[in-house]
Design a protein around this motif. Structure first.
Motif, short mmCIF file in Angstrom:
data_model
loop_
_atom_site.label_atom_id
_atom_site.label_comp_id
_atom_site.label_asym_id
_atom_site.label_seq_id
_atom_site.Cartn_x
_atom_site.Cartn_y
_atom_site.Cartn_z
N GLU A 1 4.15 6.29 -6.29
CA GLU A 1 3.86 6.69 -7.66
C GLU A 1 2.98 7.94 -7.73
N MET A 2 2.30 8.24 -6.64
CA MET A 2 1.35 9.36 -6.63
C MET A 2 1.90 10.62 -5.98
N CYS A 3 3.10 10.52 -5.42
CA CYS A 3 3.68 11.68 -4.73
C CYS A 3 4.00 12.80 -5.71
N LYS A 4 3.65 14.03 -5.33
CA LYS A 4 3.91 15.19 -6.17
C LYS A 4 4.80 16.23 -5.49
N THR A 5 4.81 16.23 -4.17
CA THR A 5 5.53 17.28 -3.44
C THR A 5 6.50 16.66 -2.44
N THR A 6 7.39 17.51 -1.93
CA THR A 6 8.33 17.03 -0.90
C THR A 6 7.58 16.60 0.34
N GLU A 7 6.46 17.27 0.63
CA GLU A 7 5.66 16.90 1.80
C GLU A 7 5.08 15.49 1.64
N ASP A 8 4.63 15.17 0.42
CA ASP A 8 4.10 13.83 0.16
C ASP A 8 5.16 12.76 0.45
N TYR A 9 6.36 13.02 -0.05
CA TYR A 9 7.44 12.05 0.14
C TYR A 9 7.86 11.97 1.60
N GLN A 10 7.84 13.09 2.31
CA GLN A 10 8.22 13.06 3.72
C GLN A 10 7.23 12.23 4.53
N MET A 11 5.96 12.35 4.22
CA MET A 11 4.96 11.55 4.93
C MET A 11 5.21 10.06 4.73
N LEU A 12 5.56 9.69 3.50
CA LEU A 12 5.83 8.28 3.23
C LEU A 12 7.13 7.83 3.89
N ALA A 13 8.13 8.70 3.89
CA ALA A 13 9.38 8.37 4.58
C ALA A 13 9.11 8.06 6.04
N ASP B 1 6.27 7.00 7.28
CA ASP B 1 5.54 5.73 7.34
C ASP B 1 6.49 4.54 7.24
N PHE B 2 7.42 4.61 6.28
CA PHE B 2 8.36 3.51 6.11
C PHE B 2 9.28 3.38 7.32
N GLU C 1 0.83 -1.21 0.00
CA GLU C 1 0.00 0.00 0.00
C GLU C 1 0.87 1.26 0.00
N LYS C 2 1.91 1.25 0.80
CA LYS C 2 2.79 2.43 0.88
C LYS C 2 3.60 2.60 -0.40
N ILE C 3 4.09 1.49 -0.94
CA ILE C 3 4.88 1.56 -2.18
C ILE C 3 4.04 2.11 -3.32
N LEU D 1 13.74 -3.52 3.36
CA LEU D 1 12.98 -2.70 2.41
C LEU D 1 12.34 -1.44 3.01
N PRO D 2 11.83 -1.46 4.26
CA PRO D 2 11.28 -0.21 4.80
C PRO D 2 12.30 0.92 4.83
N SER D 3 13.52 0.62 5.28
CA SER D 3 14.56 1.65 5.31
C SER D 3 14.98 2.05 3.89
N TYR D 4 14.99 1.08 2.99
CA TYR D 4 15.32 1.38 1.59
C TYR D 4 14.34 2.39 1.01
N TYR D 5 13.04 2.14 1.21
CA TYR D 5 12.04 3.05 0.63
C TYR D 5 12.01 4.40 1.35
N ALA D 6 12.35 4.41 2.63
CA ALA D 6 12.47 5.70 3.34
C ALA D 6 13.59 6.52 2.73
N ALA D 7 14.71 5.85 2.41
CA ALA D 7 15.83 6.53 1.76
C ALA D 7 15.44 7.02 0.37
N PHE D 8 14.72 6.18 -0.37
CA PHE D 8 14.26 6.56 -1.72
C PHE D 8 13.38 7.80 -1.66
N ALA D 9 12.50 7.87 -0.67
CA ALA D 9 11.62 9.03 -0.52
C ALA D 9 12.44 10.30 -0.25
N GLN D 10 13.49 10.19 0.55
CA GLN D 10 14.33 11.35 0.84
C GLN D 10 15.05 11.82 -0.43
#
Length: 216
Positions: free
Chosen positions: A35-47, A49-50, A29-31, A62-71
């Motif tokens: 694909e829908m993130c548009k802003t830095t705020e969107d990515y920070q929220m997911l970071a 969550d991960f 669900e988080k991954i 993988l959770p830490s990997y995706y948190a890094a990807f969001a950053q």
């Protein structure tokens, strides 16, 4: 007594299976939201969550990997908007998570090395003239390691295409060669199989976009 032991074992197996399936469900669900993130705020929220998932699933990388990807994506949005100041802060945040991911996955993980390459490149872009011989060199080293570990990985081909496409011609770049590399990346996306449904699969859309823009 044997029946009791067997029943207890089956209960334990069921609980483990449930925990694993629930983890994969939440991660999926988080991954999908990436694909829908548009802003830095969107990515920070997911970071965030991960990061929370990673604190519960301490053996999973993988959770830490995706948190890094969001950053990293936060920094790339800022760079796209022409704001180069502070890019190293996103890079540092990504490396914090990548260290955690590597502690679980080990040092021979191509996906982690590729994100390290992206994080070093991000930091370099804050001041290319000053940081090329440090962060730029480290980025090249990480890309080389990633390619040695998994030469068929389409994301490696994608990042190589980006580098070629966006580097000025006087420094060895070429939009034409970049498009060829995007095509190579897309071919690899068509054949490469992720290890699981939640393993990294990002990048196909970007390759398709740049190929579609060729000649326009």
């Amino acid at each position: 007594m044997k029946k009791y032991v067997l029943s207890l074992a089956l209960v334990c197996i069921s609980l483990i299976s449930y925990g694993q399936s629930n983890y994969e469900k939440v991660m999926s669900e988080k991954i999908a939201k990436l694909e829908m993130c548009k802003t830095t705020e969107d990515y920070q929220m997911l970071a965030n969550d991960f990061e929370r998932i990673g604190k519960k699933e301490t053996t999973q990388w993988l959770p830490s990997y995706y948190a890094a990807f969001a950053q990293i994506q936060k920094g790339r949005i800022q760079m796209r908007d022409g704001k180069m100041e502070g890019l190293s802060a996103y890079s540092e945040a990504a490396f914090k998570y990548l260290d955690q991911a590597e502690s679980s996955a080990g040092k021979d993980n191509a996906e982690i090395h590729l994100l390290k390459k992206m994080a070093y490149s991000l930091s370099m872009m804050e001041n290319p003239q000053q940081k090329y011989m440090t962060d730029g060199v480290k980025a090249a080293e990480e890309l080389k390691i990633a390619e040695q570990l998994d030469s068929n990985n389409p994301r490696i081909a994608l990042i190589k295409a980006e580098d070629m496409y966006f580097t000025p011609e006087q420094y060895g770049g070429s939009k034409t060669k970049g498009i060829d590399l995007f095509k190579e990346a897309l071919n690899k996306f068509n054949t490469y199989k992720p290890k699981s449904s939640i393993d990294p699969s990002w990048g196909r859309g970007e390759a398709e976009y740049f190929i579609s823009q060729a000649g326009k």
